[in-house]
Design an enzyme around this catalytic site. Structure first.
Site, PDB file in Angstrom:
ATOM      1  N   SER A 147       3.773 -15.280 -14.733  1.00 34.20           N
ATOM      2  CA  SER A 147       4.099 -15.280 -16.161  1.00 34.20           C
ATOM      3  C   SER A 147       5.510 -14.764 -16.318  1.00 34.20           C
ATOM      4  O   SER A 147       5.989 -13.971 -15.495  1.00 34.20           O
ATOM      5  CB  SER A 147       3.134 -14.370 -16.932  1.00 34.20           C
ATOM      6  OG  SER A 147       3.590 -14.150 -18.261  1.00 34.20           O
ATOM      7  N   TYR A 162      -1.241  -6.456 -17.690  1.00 36.81           N
ATOM      8  CA  TYR A 162      -0.883  -7.853 -17.434  1.00 36.81           C
ATOM      9  C   TYR A 162       0.513  -7.940 -16.816  1.00 36.81           C
ATOM     10  O   TYR A 162       0.735  -8.655 -15.847  1.00 36.81           O
ATOM     11  CB  TYR A 162      -0.946  -8.643 -18.740  1.00 36.81           C
ATOM     12  CG  TYR A 162      -0.703 -10.122 -18.607  1.00 36.81           C
ATOM     13  CD1 TYR A 162      -1.694 -10.977 -18.137  1.00 36.81           C
ATOM     14  CD2 TYR A 162       0.519 -10.691 -18.980  1.00 36.81           C
ATOM     15  CE1 TYR A 162      -1.482 -12.343 -18.025  1.00 36.81           C
ATOM     16  CE2 TYR A 162       0.741 -12.047 -18.873  1.00 36.81           C
ATOM     17  CZ  TYR A 162      -0.258 -12.871 -18.396  1.00 36.81           C
ATOM     18  OH  TYR A 162      -0.041 -14.225 -18.280  1.00 36.81           O
TER      19      TYR A 162
END
Length: 257
Positions: A147, A162
């Site tokens: 990401s 995350y």
């Protein structure tokens, strides 16, 4: 004429292939002729995906139910794939999760869960596929879906676990690329920006996030369906033979600023 992106005869395994970006990338590879193995926890969903891909693209498919955090199940899943197809050429580690909460309120369970799925699951799948299929074949393409949040922090959606997990995926990619290059296994990561998925739709549709996109993304929009697929096709192909350890943002320029 040479077709640089012909995958006929190759077997591509895609985790997190029940909805969203995983399904899109699986369809993109099937469109180029690859046989597709759809992996996820929800058997009914991957059965539907596998059937749709087989019917639409006329390629062989296999649906394998698997929790990628379970080492025994991962090993069994890879054995099942090899028993059917005899090979695994491409692995796209797409399965992931996302806990959004202020760091001071994140529980140990949320933090551990994030690392177990996004980072641990990526490693377990890579380890099993490399050991059982790619190292013996002296060939492989592994694409880890990290990401842009694995490269930078953010102020709009607090999700420190995350960030940590995807940052781990970024450097795991480099580590595996360095270690497995001698086996002709290329390991790269794609770092998507804001794309619609079942996990992100509600957040991305909010006025706050819409305004953020116009301000923080040079292209002033979210990613469209299909705009991740070409990166996955390139990194999965024999044409990317001299590309390994690369961290490729597909984020509309978000990480350029």
């Amino acid at each position: 004429m040479k077709d640089y992106f012909d995958f006929k005869g190759q077997v591509a395994v895609v985790t997190g292939c029940s909805t969203g970006l995983g399904v899109q990338m699986a369809k993109a590879l099937a469109n180029q002729g690859a046989k597709i193995v759809a992996i996820a926890r929800r058997k009914d969903k991957i059965d539907e995906v596998a059937k749709e891909i087989a019917d639409t693209f006329k390629v062989e498919t296999l649906a394998v139910q698997c929790d990628i955090t379970d080492t025994a199940r991962v090993n069994a899943a890879v054995d099942e794939i090899i028993a059917k197809f005899g090979r695994i050429d491409i692995l796209i580690n797409n399965a992931g999760t996302g806990a959004v909460a202020p760091a001071e309120d994140i529980t140990d369970e949320q933090f551990d869960g994030e690392l177990n799925v996004d980072l641990g699951g990526t490693f377990k799948m890579s380890r099993a596929v490399a050991k059982k299929a790619m190292i013996p074949a002296k060939y492989g393409r592994i694409i880890n879906i990290a990401s842009m949040y694995g490269m930078v922090g953010n102020k709009v959606a607090p999700c420190s676990p995350y960030h940590a997990a995807k940052g781990g995926v970024v450097n795991l990619t480099r580590g595996l690329a360095a270690e497995w290059g001698k086996y002709n296994i290329n390991v790269n990561a794609i770092c998507p920006g804001y794309f619609y998925s079942p996990l992100t739709k509600e957040t991305l549709d909010s006025e706050f996030f819409q305004q953020n996109a116009r301000t923080m993304i040079p292209l002033s929009r979210y990613g469209n369906e299909g705009e991740l697929d070409t990166a996955a096709i390139f990194l999965s192909s024999p044409a990317s033979g001299y590309v390994t350890g690369v961290i490729l943002p597909v984020d509309g320029g978000y990480t350029s600023m």
